[in-house]
Design a protein around this motif. Sequence first.
Motif, mmCIF file in Angstrom:
data_model
loop_
_atom_site.group_PDB
_atom_site.id
_atom_site.type_symbol
_atom_site.label_atom_id
_atom_site.label_comp_id
_atom_site.label_asym_id
_atom_site.label_seq_id
_atom_site.Cartn_x
_atom_site.Cartn_y
_atom_site.Cartn_z
ATOM 1 N N PRO A 375 0.811 -1.225 0.000
ATOM 2 C CA PRO A 375 0.000 0.000 0.000
ATOM 3 C C PRO A 375 0.839 1.268 0.000
ATOM 4 C CG PRO A 375 -0.893 -1.592 1.552
ATOM 5 C CD PRO A 375 0.417 -2.140 1.083
ATOM 6 N N ASN A 376 1.941 1.257 0.734
ATOM 7 C CA ASN A 376 2.791 2.442 0.825
ATOM 8 C C ASN A 376 3.409 2.799 -0.530
ATOM 9 O OD1 ASN A 376 4.329 4.518 2.165
ATOM 10 N ND2 ASN A 376 6.090 3.143 2.108
ATOM 11 N N TYR A 377 3.926 1.806 -1.221
ATOM 12 C CA TYR A 377 4.558 2.046 -2.523
ATOM 13 C C TYR A 377 3.524 2.462 -3.569
ATOM 14 C CZ TYR A 377 7.689 1.254 -6.513
ATOM 15 O OH TYR A 377 8.453 1.404 -7.648
ATOM 16 N N LEU A 378 2.340 1.824 -3.507
ATOM 17 C CA LEU A 378 1.286 2.202 -4.446
ATOM 18 C C LEU A 378 0.865 3.657 -4.227
ATOM 19 C CD1 LEU A 378 -0.707 1.488 -6.679
ATOM 20 C CD2 LEU A 378 -2.304 0.723 -4.917
ATOM 21 N N SER A 379 0.731 4.064 -2.969
ATOM 22 C CA SER A 379 0.356 5.454 -2.667
ATOM 23 C C SER A 379 1.361 6.420 -3.264
ATOM 24 C CB SER A 379 0.280 5.668 -1.152
ATOM 25 O OG SER A 379 -0.743 4.904 -0.591
ATOM 26 N N TYR A 380 2.633 6.093 -3.095
ATOM 27 C CA TYR A 380 3.712 6.932 -3.627
ATOM 28 C C TYR A 380 3.632 7.038 -5.149
ATOM 29 C CZ TYR A 380 8.472 7.563 -5.476
ATOM 30 O OH TYR A 380 9.562 7.952 -6.217
ATOM 31 N N LEU A 381 3.512 5.887 -5.829
ATOM 32 C CA LEU A 381 3.487 5.895 -7.297
ATOM 33 C C LEU A 381 2.224 6.544 -7.846
ATOM 34 C CD1 LEU A 381 4.886 2.413 -8.408
ATOM 35 C CD2 LEU A 381 6.055 4.613 -8.324
ATOM 36 N N PHE A 382 1.094 6.294 -7.179
ATOM 37 C CA PHE A 382 -0.169 6.844 -7.673
ATOM 38 C C PHE A 382 -0.135 8.373 -7.638
ATOM 39 C CE2 PHE A 382 -4.599 7.977 -7.871
ATOM 40 C CZ PHE A 382 -5.159 7.002 -8.687
ATOM 41 N N LYS A 383 0.328 8.922 -6.529
ATOM 42 C CA LYS A 383 0.373 10.382 -6.423
ATOM 43 C C LYS A 383 1.406 10.964 -7.377
ATOM 44 C CE LYS A 383 0.332 14.189 -3.190
ATOM 45 N NZ LYS A 383 0.247 14.604 -1.783
ATOM 46 N N LYS A 384 2.534 10.294 -7.509
ATOM 47 C CA LYS A 384 3.590 10.776 -8.406
ATOM 48 C C LYS A 384 3.104 10.774 -9.858
ATOM 49 C CE LYS A 384 8.495 10.066 -9.371
ATOM 50 N NZ LYS A 384 9.717 9.332 -8.967
ATOM 51 N N THR A 385 2.314 9.790 -10.223
ATOM 52 C CA THR A 385 1.859 9.648 -11.609
ATOM 53 C C THR A 385 0.611 10.476 -11.906
ATOM 54 O OG1 THR A 385 2.746 7.390 -11.639
ATOM 55 C CG2 THR A 385 1.193 7.965 -13.373
ATOM 56 N N ASN A 386 -0.308 10.550 -10.935
ATOM 57 C CA ASN A 386 -1.608 11.174 -11.195
ATOM 58 C C ASN A 386 -1.787 12.543 -10.542
ATOM 59 O OD1 ASN A 386 -3.063 8.957 -12.705
ATOM 60 N ND2 ASN A 386 -2.469 7.843 -10.873
ATOM 61 N N GLY A 387 -0.832 12.969 -9.732
ATOM 62 C CA GLY A 387 -0.923 14.301 -9.142
ATOM 63 C C GLY A 387 -1.903 14.413 -7.997
ATOM 64 N N MET A 388 -2.494 13.315 -7.565
ATOM 65 C CA MET A 388 -3.377 13.307 -6.392
ATOM 66 C C MET A 388 -3.251 11.955 -5.724
ATOM 67 S SD MET A 388 -7.219 12.753 -8.009
ATOM 68 C CE MET A 388 -7.050 14.017 -9.272
ATOM 69 N N ASN A 389 -3.549 11.912 -4.417
ATOM 70 C CA ASN A 389 -3.421 10.607 -3.770
ATOM 71 C C ASN A 389 -4.592 9.707 -4.153
ATOM 72 O OD1 ASN A 389 -5.603 10.756 -1.829
ATOM 73 N ND2 ASN A 389 -4.321 12.054 -0.539
ATOM 74 N N LEU A 390 -4.455 8.449 -3.851
ATOM 75 C CA LEU A 390 -5.393 7.445 -4.327
ATOM 76 C C LEU A 390 -6.803 7.715 -3.805
ATOM 77 C CD1 LEU A 390 -4.670 3.712 -4.702
ATOM 78 C CD2 LEU A 390 -6.713 4.383 -3.449
ATOM 79 N N TRP A 391 -6.926 8.074 -2.528
ATOM 80 C CA TRP A 391 -8.267 8.268 -1.996
ATOM 81 C C TRP A 391 -8.898 9.559 -2.508
ATOM 82 C CZ3 TRP A 391 -10.629 4.205 -0.699
ATOM 83 C CH2 TRP A 391 -11.920 4.299 -0.181
ATOM 84 N N GLU A 392 -8.102 10.543 -2.823
ATOM 85 C CA GLU A 392 -8.643 11.748 -3.470
ATOM 86 C C GLU A 392 -9.265 11.390 -4.815
ATOM 87 O OE1 GLU A 392 -5.668 15.243 -1.717
ATOM 88 O OE2 GLU A 392 -5.191 14.205 -3.595
ATOM 89 N N TYR A 393 -8.649 10.447 -5.512
ATOM 90 C CA TYR A 393 -9.182 10.018 -6.801
ATOM 91 C C TYR A 393 -10.494 9.259 -6.619
ATOM 92 C CZ TYR A 393 -9.500 7.929 -11.446
ATOM 93 O OH TYR A 393 -9.943 7.553 -12.689
ATOM 94 N N VAL A 394 -10.558 8.386 -5.602
ATOM 95 C CA VAL A 394 -11.808 7.678 -5.311
ATOM 96 C C VAL A 394 -12.921 8.686 -5.026
ATOM 97 C CG1 VAL A 394 -12.986 6.147 -3.676
ATOM 98 C CG2 VAL A 394 -10.665 5.602 -4.434
#
Length: 445
Positions: A375-394
């Motif tokens: 989960p930690n690595y996914l959070s890092y990559l998701f925000k780095k790639t999409n400009g927002m954290n994963l739960w903000e996208y949800v």
Amino acid sequence: MHRILIVDDEPLIGQGLNSLLASSGIGIEAIYVAHNGYEALDYIRMEDIDLLITDIQMGAMSGIELMHQAKLVRPWIQTIVISAHETFQYAQLAMRLGAKDYLIKPLDGIQLLDSVRNALLKLEKRSKSREETIDTLRDSFRVAEPSALQTALLNNLLSDEANSMKPSSIEMHKLGIGLDGPYFAVLKLRLLTRTASSAGGPPSERDAQLLRYAALNITAELLAETERESVVFYSGADELSIVMQWDEESYENTSASKLDQLDMIGRSLHRSMKRYLGLTTIVSISQIANGLQSLVLLNKQAIQALRWSERHPDHDVFYYGDFHESLYTKEETSEDELHAQHNRIAEGAKAYIDRNYAQKGLTLHEVAQNNHVSPNYLSYLFKKTNGMNLWEYVMKLRMEESRRLLLETDMRRYEIAERVGYESPEHFSKIFKKYYGISPSELKK
């Protein structure tokens, strides 16, 4: 000033606790009240919650499950459990998840306030400079440093040097080192004391040694709080190593993922070093293996994971299993290859969320598991790639769909709340107003 979240499916209890805390004189910035675990998780994801006060039996999501999910989001969150049942099993589970207290209903107001004060004491922010902190370290910490012999023995146990004689479990026990396992993992903390920033510049050699001793104490204290069997020792001038261990019974207990536990410990260590010592750290985590002889391999994994910080200077906690050896061990790997790798993981997570964002029980852990990373690595990559954290996208997807349904259909508020993944229409309305600045009914008009 602290932020407190109260969770109870009985509205009167939630309101009563809110009033009690608001008039207590305790330094509280904000109090939030949720009526079930799903609402509570939204608050924990969106707000910087310091203390969670939760009932243990609440329908779809129990207080125990809420504690577990809250720890995945904020490993350092403090928790007080309240219950109508004096059940040893519940109390034991709550304490294993780090609950600071287990209180029985009907609640004694004075007892609750004392419990809240004690929990918040651990979260008091230190305003001292690094120099003032260093001056008080000797009086603040009491954990004995490992002896030179113990340190040498432990480092030898992890070493891959040819012909090095590995000590037996019996020999280690004689020297006060308990490593019975049989399951182990290795964590490493690289302490960037040489580049610690302050008005006075990097610390002196004496202060750097004292900071290292303080880091050892904080690590030992944090691990003691999690009740995880471990051994902490120095493995370099600016490095600590931790050997985590599980016996057969605790390893086979599937109520909590062991990798989740390691991830939470790693993130908590990184945050604590920054918060209490002003130290930047890099944390690496090996996989888990069986047998004392596996420590050499696990140590190599932790060392390799530390090296990946050179390719990811904006990341802090590295789990060995997140990285594909075929890609990351090639010195000639280009930035384009790494970027493509990151995009594949982030896009896979995004596609999974697009399909499942309306699911009530959706968690970061589930999305990460589907993409075979932590989960930690996914959070890092998701925000780095999409400009927002994963739960903000949800939340973005949920809010956009709910807005569309409000404007284009005759569906009622409770139906829309259900459609986009919220447990109650009241909670949905709160989130909607926070997101758009107006309520669903105001938008409808």
